[in-house]
Design a protein around this motif. Structure first.
Motif, mmCIF file in Angstrom:
data_model
loop_
_atom_site.group_PDB
_atom_site.id
_atom_site.type_symbol
_atom_site.label_atom_id
_atom_site.label_comp_id
_atom_site.label_asym_id
_atom_site.label_seq_id
_atom_site.Cartn_x
_atom_site.Cartn_y
_atom_site.Cartn_z
ATOM 1 N N ASP A 196 1.343 -1.643 0.408
ATOM 2 C CA ASP A 196 0.110 0.333 0.068
ATOM 3 C C ASP A 196 0.816 0.712 -0.284
ATOM 4 O OD1 ASP A 196 -1.452 2.644 0.370
ATOM 5 O OD2 ASP A 196 -2.586 1.003 1.687
ATOM 6 N N PRO A 197 0.245 1.957 -0.741
ATOM 7 C CA PRO A 197 1.522 3.500 -0.867
ATOM 8 C C PRO A 197 1.214 4.260 0.416
ATOM 9 C CG PRO A 197 0.259 3.772 -2.988
ATOM 10 C CD PRO A 197 -0.426 2.177 -2.156
ATOM 11 N N LYS A 198 0.255 4.264 1.124
ATOM 12 C CA LYS A 198 0.496 5.595 2.130
ATOM 13 C C LYS A 198 0.748 3.937 3.143
ATOM 14 C CE LYS A 198 -4.013 5.089 1.828
ATOM 15 N NZ LYS A 198 -4.206 4.280 0.196
ATOM 16 N N ASN A 199 1.281 3.002 3.198
ATOM 17 C CA ASN A 199 2.112 2.364 4.470
ATOM 18 C C ASN A 199 2.551 2.746 4.302
ATOM 19 O OD1 ASN A 199 3.527 -0.753 5.339
ATOM 20 N ND2 ASN A 199 1.400 -0.108 6.583
ATOM 21 N N VAL A 205 10.587 1.122 2.076
ATOM 22 C CA VAL A 205 11.293 0.389 1.162
ATOM 23 C C VAL A 205 11.245 0.831 0.214
ATOM 24 C CG1 VAL A 205 10.841 -1.972 0.496
ATOM 25 C CG2 VAL A 205 10.413 -1.479 2.265
ATOM 26 N N ARG A 206 10.223 0.734 -0.598
ATOM 27 C CA ARG A 206 10.487 1.825 -1.643
ATOM 28 C C ARG A 206 11.189 2.934 -2.025
ATOM 29 N NH1 ARG A 206 8.859 -3.152 -4.433
ATOM 30 N NH2 ARG A 206 6.780 -3.087 -4.924
ATOM 31 N N GLY A 207 10.789 3.734 -1.009
ATOM 32 C CA GLY A 207 11.403 4.680 -1.153
ATOM 33 C C GLY A 207 13.247 4.662 -1.070
ATOM 34 N N SER A 246 8.250 11.796 8.912
ATOM 35 C CA SER A 246 7.877 10.939 8.203
ATOM 36 C C SER A 246 6.109 10.693 7.458
ATOM 37 C CB SER A 246 7.817 9.610 8.742
ATOM 38 O OG SER A 246 6.341 9.554 8.968
ATOM 39 N N ARG A 247 6.378 12.266 8.210
ATOM 40 C CA ARG A 247 4.790 12.881 7.361
ATOM 41 C C ARG A 247 4.960 13.540 5.905
ATOM 42 N NH1 ARG A 247 3.534 15.450 12.830
ATOM 43 N NH2 ARG A 247 6.034 16.145 12.532
ATOM 44 N N ARG A 248 6.304 14.168 5.741
ATOM 45 C CA ARG A 248 5.771 15.656 4.487
ATOM 46 C C ARG A 248 7.092 15.119 3.760
ATOM 47 N NH1 ARG A 248 6.754 20.575 8.508
ATOM 48 N NH2 ARG A 248 4.893 20.284 9.479
ATOM 49 N N GLY A 249 7.407 13.266 3.775
ATOM 50 C CA GLY A 249 8.459 13.053 2.672
ATOM 51 C C GLY A 249 8.862 11.665 2.754
ATOM 52 N N GLU A 250 10.080 10.773 2.514
ATOM 53 C CA GLU A 250 10.462 9.843 2.794
ATOM 54 C C GLU A 250 10.689 9.412 3.759
ATOM 55 O OE1 GLU A 250 14.547 8.360 1.005
ATOM 56 O OE2 GLU A 250 13.176 7.696 -0.305
ATOM 57 N N PRO A 251 10.346 7.998 4.501
ATOM 58 C CA PRO A 251 11.151 8.010 6.078
ATOM 59 C C PRO A 251 12.454 7.920 6.020
ATOM 60 C CG PRO A 251 8.853 6.642 5.369
ATOM 61 C CD PRO A 251 8.869 7.453 3.926
ATOM 62 N N GLY A 252 13.071 8.241 7.060
ATOM 63 C CA GLY A 252 14.180 7.257 7.218
ATOM 64 C C GLY A 252 13.625 6.091 7.857
ATOM 65 N N TYR A 253 15.588 6.148 7.154
ATOM 66 C CA TYR A 253 15.398 4.719 7.441
ATOM 67 C C TYR A 253 16.887 3.699 7.918
ATOM 68 C CZ TYR A 253 15.307 -0.200 5.428
ATOM 69 O OH TYR A 253 15.918 -1.667 5.164
ATOM 70 N N ALA A 254 17.386 2.806 8.652
ATOM 71 C CA ALA A 254 18.822 2.212 8.582
ATOM 72 C C ALA A 254 18.620 0.997 8.889
ATOM 73 C CB ALA A 254 19.242 3.482 10.130
#
Length: 355
Positions: A196-199, A205-207, A246-254
């Motif tokens: 789901d693109p909103k999840n 993962v996609r970003g 995460s609300r305004r763009g790509e979430p952080g991920y590590a």
């Protein structure tokens, strides 16, 4: 979460004549002075335990615990000393041989009606799910304070920063190039999130193109399955945001771990191998130390400011310890990996703990 019988070591409380500190492993819980002596056995109820109201009343804790129902165990400071968990001897266990229960590793949670606290999950972290029995396993990381013998002095280890986000697991299947995405809570139930693109998890993962990197790893390592374990973070995920939103763009991920299945054998990348294979491909959790293990130094590293953002934006959650060569731990009953959570983090106000 387990509720077990433990042997106590009693210490003087430096700031209160009527209180003492009961030590279990490396945890300390504040108790009334004279209630126990060193060597006594008692039941230890850990943090995040939710108690039935009858037990709350029996222990004299009515109105003193956390949560809207005042029935959840949370780390607190009492007269300046950190108290983690509850040490007690419930009347429901009056006839139990605690020495035998300790030797057997008995768990009294069900008998006492104690369950683990699971916070409600925000809409952005939830979604439609599907059965996923072929997910790579989720490793629940135990607290080093509960298992102080998990590492030996001088053992070569890596200590990484524990990031306060929400854990995400991607399982990549080389046959067909299929990926499955799940959270810690759903993964433990062998459930995957429908894309789901909103999840939040799928956005991360996609970003960050995790599937492409997992596919490359599978080809380089001859793997049938790759598991990429990462932390999704930022404002809107938990109360500590690390300068991301995460609300305004790509979430952080590590990324903090990678599992590799090849030839029917599952292994985990060693810390240096993980860094070597992923550096420049995916963001990694910060490594704070590599060298000989020393418990006191690890406890000190759990405190201080975060380093992920590069700006020391707020307090650090804690640290995770791994040997430089992945191995089995008899103390933990599984893989040798453990965490230490900082006192400032545990006692902060307005914290969130979504899984």
């Amino acid at each position: 979460m387990r509720v077990t019988a433990e042997e106590l070591t009693i210490h003087e409380h430096p700031n209160a004549d009527a209180l003492e500190l009961a030590q279990v492993g490396l945890y300390r819980a504040v108790v009334a002075k004279g209630s126990y002596r060193t060597g006594d056995l008692a039941v230890y109820i850990p943090e995040q335990a939710v108690l039935p109201m009858e037990l709350v009343a029996e222990l004299g804790l009515t109105g003193k615990l956390a949560g809207s129902a005042a029935n959840r165990v949370k780390a607190i400071r009492l007269r300046g000393e950190l108290s983690q968990g509850i040490v007690c001897r419930p009347t429901a266990l009056a006839g139990v041989d605690l020495a035998k229960a300790r030797a057997d590793g008995s768990d009294f949670a069900a008998e006492l009606g104690i369950v683990k606290w699971v916070p409600p999950v925000p809409v952005s972290m939830s979604g439609d799910v599907e059965p996923a029995p072929e997910l790579l396993p989720w490793i629940d990381i135990e607290n080093l304070k509960r298992y102080p013998a998990a590492f030996t002095d001088g053992e070569p280890v890596a200590v990484t920063e524990k990031v306060h986000g929400t854990a995400c697991c991607v399982t990549y299947h080389a046959e067909g190039g299929r990926i499955q995405v799940t959270s810690k809570g759903l993964g433990a139930q062998r459930l995957a999130l429908v894309e789901d693109p909103k999840n939040l998890y799928w956005r991360a993962v996609r970003g960050h193109d995790v599937a492409r990197v997992a596919a490359a790893l599978a080809g380089e390592l001859g793997a049938s399955r790759i598991g990429v374990y990462g932390e999704v973070y930022g404002a809107g995920v938990q109360d500590l945001g690390y300068g991301a939103d995460s609300r305004r763009g790509e979430p952080g991920y590590a990324v903090f771990d990678v599992a590799v299945e090849a030839g029917g054998h599952l292994r985990w990348l060693d810390p240096e191998e993980l860094t070597g294979m992923l550096d420049g491909r995916l963001p990694l959790v910060p490594t704070l130390y590599r060298g000989p293990y020393e418990a006191r130094a690890v406890m000190e590293l759990a405190e201080g400011r975060e380093t992920l953002s590069g700006r020391a934006a707020h307090i650090r959650e804690g640290v995770v310890v791994r040997p430089l060569r992945d191995r089995y731990s008899a103390e933990l009953g599984g893989r040798a990996v453990a965490k230490v959570v900082g006192a400032a983090y545990l006692t902060r106000r307005g914290g969130t703990e979504y899984e």
